[in-house]
Enzyme design. Structure first.
Site, PDB file in Angstrom:
ATOM      1  N   ASP A 236       0.826  -1.208   0.000  1.00  0.00           N
ATOM      2  CA  ASP A 236       0.000   0.000   0.000  1.00  0.00           C
ATOM      3  C   ASP A 236       0.866   1.266   0.000  1.00  0.00           C
ATOM      4  O   ASP A 236       1.758   1.401   0.855  1.00  0.00           O
ATOM      5  CB  ASP A 236      -0.859  -0.042   1.274  1.00  0.00           C
ATOM      6  CG  ASP A 236      -1.984   0.965   1.267  1.00  0.00           C
ATOM      7  OD1 ASP A 236      -2.912   0.797   0.467  1.00  0.00           O
ATOM      8  OD2 ASP A 236      -1.921   1.923   2.067  1.00  0.00           O
ATOM      9  N   GLU A 290       1.893  -0.212  -4.715  1.00  0.00           N
ATOM     10  CA  GLU A 290       0.950   0.799  -5.183  1.00  0.00           C
ATOM     11  C   GLU A 290       1.710   2.115  -5.225  1.00  0.00           C
ATOM     12  O   GLU A 290       2.250   2.547  -4.217  1.00  0.00           O
ATOM     13  CB  GLU A 290      -0.230   0.896  -4.223  1.00  0.00           C
ATOM     14  CG  GLU A 290      -1.289   1.847  -4.737  1.00  0.00           C
ATOM     15  CD  GLU A 290      -2.201   2.359  -3.631  1.00  0.00           C
ATOM     16  OE1 GLU A 290      -3.337   2.719  -3.941  1.00  0.00           O
ATOM     17  OE2 GLU A 290      -1.760   2.410  -2.462  1.00  0.00           O
TER      18      GLU A 290
HETATM   19  C1  NOJ Z   1      -4.459   2.847  -0.849  1.00  0.00           C
HETATM   20  C2  NOJ Z   1      -5.529   1.836  -0.647  1.00  0.00           C
HETATM   21  O1  NOJ Z   1      -5.703   1.128  -1.836  1.00  0.00           O
HETATM   22  C3  NOJ Z   1      -6.749   2.584  -0.192  1.00  0.00           C
HETATM   23  O2  NOJ Z   1      -7.893   1.777  -0.184  1.00  0.00           O
HETATM   24  C4  NOJ Z   1      -6.455   3.168   1.151  1.00  0.00           C
HETATM   25  O3  NOJ Z   1      -7.537   3.992   1.542  1.00  0.00           O
HETATM   26  C5  NOJ Z   1      -5.183   4.002   1.158  1.00  0.00           C
HETATM   27  N1  NOJ Z   1      -4.115   3.402   0.410  1.00  0.00           N
HETATM   28  C6  NOJ Z   1      -4.690   4.200   2.557  1.00  0.00           C
HETATM   29  O4  NOJ Z   1      -4.208   2.987   3.073  1.00  0.00           O
END
Ligand code: NOJ
Ligand code: CA
Length: 597
Positions: A236, A290
């Protein structure tokens, strides 16, 4: 950046479990073959997949029930969104205990059973690693906030506020960082009269990766899950882990896109290389970061295999092409989308790897967002077209749950129907401050809000779409179109989106050209047709040459392929009964075909 890289390489001990450098002969089109490059990944949002015990919340036993469904679909890696103990301020992306299963989702024994059942089916599991921040209910934070002298104080970012001449009793935040979830990224905490940093919700304080103990604790929890047998991590917002020294204010220019600054802190690569050295290199693990805020040229700094950081990242260029600020729409055209995929093919080299995706739990539904759900016929065809595209473009494809059924956005009409914290905070910041009329907010959120992707899986035409028993109240409303759009109906129909996706996945798995092959866009400026080839030439083997032709829109089109290219054997078509081949093709609305050529 170069300096950090050189330094980390010098101090790195010999990497042992990294796949051995392959002799050139075993490379495929210059790429080192690895299982995660050949995978088709399916993302499960556990809260919304299957409720097995009637509390209206999806759970791990519910996932285990449907593994045959996934195996038959043909996906071979599952990415599980967070399954850890959490107070659910952000549906599990706020973790209270990294070594415990969320009680609503079941127990560690349920997790172990699920993992074993995945392995029995020759599939793999990657789990979500959310370590840019924890929950404010994590014991590290409870300690950290308790006093300035606490040994955990430095696990997070604590700063004095700035003087507030207008109201001296209420200091101003330490800097001007905005939170992704609206408002300031700083929260005042009365106990020690300082502010802490949270780039997301106030209940998601950012961990201080500059503290070596934080890094050690993260590596340790990673080992815990890898030792259990998970096959890797989706990480993440991982580029945000290295903060800017001194946390200076963003300039007006930087404020237009703070992610660019936050994702490019000075120690990002050093920390990822350390993580790789200490943990990842010891396992046969897949990693996908991500990477909001990372541009294509920066992408190789993270994914180039010689740098020993991550295998691949989610670059946001394509998925956010149609978005302006917040949930506003940005007009776009097909050549822009093609230009993104083309630039990825040109900029990323043989030591890099890429992902391809257009949906997940943070975006609206694939077919509603990128296709056409205006009629059942267009919905079916455009969903199939999109699956064709995702499974034939370059990069490891990531499919999101329900997209294989052509699930659509939810017909939200009122603010109180939304659950997402991002939506609730944005409402406060825009509608309640008079900056946007409520009707506009609801319309934009209906189009782009994250809850669209989070409504329960539509398994059947039974009450609650078979997601939960009839007597249960699902945590988020089931889309009323479940009576028409559901897995049971699609499994019974050989021409369904599910069965088409299954064929497209089988095609992807059958030919390494779709994994390692070259990519050529045949007509980058055509406004409606997306035509490209994937080709692979290997010594001693017949050439693999595939042609993908997509009519991206409702208007029928006669399309003549560039000189020298003729459509040969038809391998996949989203309109049953198609037989056409040759140099000129007649494509009807949202028609997709894959040929050899
Ligand atoms: C990215 C995640 O995919 C999302 O769902 C989340 O709200 C944020 N990061 C914070 O962790
Ligand atoms: Ca449940």
């Amino acid at each position: 950046m170069t300096f950090c890289f050189a330094q980390a390489q010098q101090t790195a001990p010999a990497v042992t479990a990294q796949p051995a450098a392959h002799p050139a002969a075993s490379l495929i089109n210059g790429y080192q073959p690895v299982w995660w490059k050949e995978a088709v990944v399916y993302q499960i949002y556990p809260r919304s997949f299957q409720d097995s015990n009637g509390d209206g919340i999806g759970d791990l036993n519910g996932i285990t029930q449907h593994l045959d469904y996934l195996q038959k679909l043909g996906v071979n890696v599952i990415w599980l969104s967070p399954h850890y103990d959490s107070p659910n301020a952000d549906n599990g992306y706020d973790i209270r205990d990294y070594r415990k299963v969320m009680s609503e989702f079941g127990t560690m024994a349920d997790f172990d059973r699920m993992l074993a059942a995945i392995k029995t089916r020759h599939m793999r599991l990657i789990v979500d690693l959310v370590v840019n921040h924890s929950s404010d209910e994590h014991h590290w934070f409870a300690e950290s906030r308790s006093s300035k002298e606490n040994p955990y104080r430095d696990y997070y970012f604590w700063r004095d506020g700035r003087p507030n001449p207008a109201d001296p009793a209420h200091p101003l935040p330490p800097n001007n960082y905005p939170s992704y979830f609206s408002g300031s990224a700083w929260q005042y905490d009365a106990t020690t009269q300082q502010f802490y940093l949270h780039l997301f919700a106030a209940k998601q304080p950012d961990l201080n990766w500059d503290n070596a103990k934080v890094r050690e604790d993260v590596y340790s929890l990673m080992r815990f899950w890898l030792d259990k047998g998970v096959d890797g991590f989706r990480m993440d917002v991982i580029p945000l882990i290295s903060k800017q020294p001194g946390l200076p204010d963003l300039t007006a220019e930087q404020m237009k896109d703070p992610s660019r600054i936050w994702a490019n802190g000075p120690h990002r690569d050093e920390y990822l290389q350390q993580m790789n050295r200490e943990v990842l290199s010891k396992y046969d693990a897949m990693t996908v970061g991500e990477a909001l805020g990372i541009t294509l040229p920066e992408q190789t700094q993270i994914v180039n295999s010689e740098r020993h950081e991550l295998n691949m990242i989610f670059n946001f260029d394509a998925v956010r092409l149609n978005r302006g600020a917040n949930y506003s729409a940005r007009p776009w055209n097909l050549p822009e989308l093609k230009a993104i995929y083309d630039s990825h093919a040109r900029v990323l080299g043989k030591a890099d790897w890429d992902t391809v995706f257009l949906s997940n739990h943070d975006n609206s539904r694939l077919v509603s967002n990128w296709g056409d759900d205006s009629t059942p016929e267009f919905r079916t065809r455009s969903a199939k077209l999109l699956e064709t595209m995702l499974l034939t473009l370059r990069g490891t494809p990531f499919l999101y749950q329900g997209d294989e059924l052509g699930m659509t956005n939810y017909p939200f009409t009122r603010f109180d129907q939304f659950d997402d914290i991002e939506v609730k905070n944005l409402y406060k910041a825009t509608v309640l401050t008079g900056q946007m009329p409520e009707a506009q907010f609801v319309a934009e959120t209906q189009r782009f809000g994250r809850d669209n992707a989070r409504t329960p899986m539509q398994w059947s035409g039974a009450p609650n779409a078979g997601f939960a028993p009839a007597a249960a109240k699902p945590w988020l409303a089931v889309n009323p179109n479940y009576t028409a759009i559901n897995a049971a109906a699609e499994l019974a129909d050989p021409e369904s989106i599910y069965h088409y996706t299954q064929r497209a996945i089988a095609l992807h798995h059958a030919h390494l050209a779709f994994v390692y092959g070259g990519y050529q866009d045949l007509d980058p400026t055509h406004l409606q047709v997306y035509a490209y080839t994937r080709t692979l030439t290997e010594p001693g083997k017949p050439d693999q040459r595939f042609l993908v032709v997509l009519n991206y829109g409702q208007k029928p089109v006669e399309y003549t392929l560039p000189a020298g290219i003729k459509a040969g054997k038809l391998l996949l078509a989203n309109i049953p009964g198609t037989t056409e081949a040759g140099a000129t093709l007649h494509l009807t609305a949202w028609e997709a075909r894959v040929y050899s050529y």
